[in-house]
Motif scaffolding. Sequence first.
Motif, PDB file in Angstrom:
ATOM      1  N   ASP A  79       1.014  -1.417   0.018  1.00 63.42           N
ATOM      2  CA  ASP A  79      -0.091  -0.431   0.280  1.00 63.42           C
ATOM      3  C   ASP A  79       0.258   1.156  -0.261  1.00 63.42           C
ATOM      4  OD1 ASP A  79      -3.039   1.596   0.021  1.00 63.42           O
ATOM      5  OD2 ASP A  79      -2.025   1.631   2.056  1.00 63.42           O
ATOM      6  N   SER A  98      -9.696   0.770   1.589  1.00 59.96           N
ATOM      7  CA  SER A  98      -9.164   0.995   0.478  1.00 59.96           C
ATOM      8  C   SER A  98     -10.294   0.964  -0.874  1.00 59.96           C
ATOM      9  CB  SER A  98      -8.204  -0.522  -0.026  1.00 59.96           C
ATOM     10  OG  SER A  98      -7.515  -0.653   0.721  1.00 59.96           O
ATOM     11  N   ALA A  99     -11.736   0.687  -0.632  1.00 64.31           N
ATOM     12  CA  ALA A  99     -12.530   1.605  -1.510  1.00 64.31           C
ATOM     13  C   ALA A  99     -12.436   2.058  -1.644  1.00 64.31           C
ATOM     14  CB  ALA A  99     -13.936   0.473  -1.569  1.00 64.31           C
ATOM     15  N   CYS A 133     -10.842   5.116  -0.983  1.00 63.60           N
ATOM     16  CA  CYS A 133      -9.278   5.862  -1.645  1.00 63.60           C
ATOM     17  C   CYS A 133      -9.858   5.725  -2.545  1.00 63.60           C
ATOM     18  CB  CYS A 133      -7.778   4.999  -1.164  1.00 63.60           C
ATOM     19  SG  CYS A 133      -7.345   5.401   0.666  1.00 63.60           S
ATOM     20  N   ALA A 134     -10.485   4.841  -3.781  1.00 65.36           N
ATOM     21  CA  ALA A 134     -10.281   4.588  -4.965  1.00 65.36           C
ATOM     22  C   ALA A 134     -11.642   5.236  -5.533  1.00 65.36           C
ATOM     23  CB  ALA A 134     -10.843   2.894  -5.211  1.00 65.36           C
ATOM     24  N   LEU A 135     -12.441   5.397  -4.593  1.00 66.33           N
ATOM     25  CA  LEU A 135     -13.339   6.114  -4.647  1.00 66.33           C
ATOM     26  C   LEU A 135     -12.982   7.748  -4.523  1.00 66.33           C
ATOM     27  CD1 LEU A 135     -16.569   3.560  -3.782  1.00 66.33           C
ATOM     28  CD2 LEU A 135     -15.534   4.551  -6.376  1.00 66.33           C
ATOM     29  N   LEU A 168      -9.811  11.912   0.389  1.00 63.42           N
ATOM     30  CA  LEU A 168      -8.713  10.984   0.059  1.00 63.42           C
ATOM     31  C   LEU A 168      -7.293  10.528   1.731  1.00 63.42           C
ATOM     32  CD1 LEU A 168      -6.826   8.536  -2.000  1.00 63.42           C
ATOM     33  CD2 LEU A 168      -5.638  10.343  -2.724  1.00 63.42           C
ATOM     34  N   ARG A 205      -7.729   7.317   3.695  1.00 71.22           N
ATOM     35  CA  ARG A 205      -5.924   6.655   4.142  1.00 71.22           C
ATOM     36  C   ARG A 205      -5.658   6.730   5.478  1.00 71.22           C
ATOM     37  NH1 ARG A 205      -1.986   3.930   1.618  1.00 71.22           N
ATOM     38  NH2 ARG A 205      -0.688   5.320   2.652  1.00 71.22           N
ATOM     39  N   GLN A 265      -7.857   3.568   6.501  1.00 71.23           N
ATOM     40  CA  GLN A 265      -6.969   2.757   6.012  1.00 71.23           C
ATOM     41  C   GLN A 265      -5.633   2.085   7.120  1.00 71.23           C
ATOM     42  OE1 GLN A 265      -4.998   3.060   2.334  1.00 71.23           O
ATOM     43  NE2 GLN A 265      -5.500   0.969   1.359  1.00 71.23           N
TER      44      GLN A 265
END
Length: 115
Positions: A31, A95-96, A98-100, A107, A111, A114
């Motif tokens: 990561d 993580s999901a 972060c992706a979205l 973000l 994070r 996460q």
Amino acid sequence: MVTTSRQAAVTRAQGWALALSSLASFMVVLDLLVVATALNTIHRDLGASMGQLEWTVNAYTLAFAVLLMTAAAVGDRFGRRRVFAIGLGVFAAGSAACALAPGASALIAARTVQG
């Protein structure tokens, strides 16, 4: 004969514990590597400033470091396997997120979750 069977079961359990711990450590390192590689893209696509890029990396590291001992104590109290599974679930949800994330602030928040 019982001792040999018991030793084999302990060795197998130790092997699984080592494999899962290694996998979790690999996820943490991977990561960090992925985010470090993507900093230019985050800067370009999300319009993140240098300070926001620093927080993108540091929010995860700070949350991870602060909660490491707390998570160990919670694992001792409620069961290591249960806390490990919950931690993996929170990491996957982070993580999901972060992706979205639509922007740098989202973000950074993702994070932190996460971590």
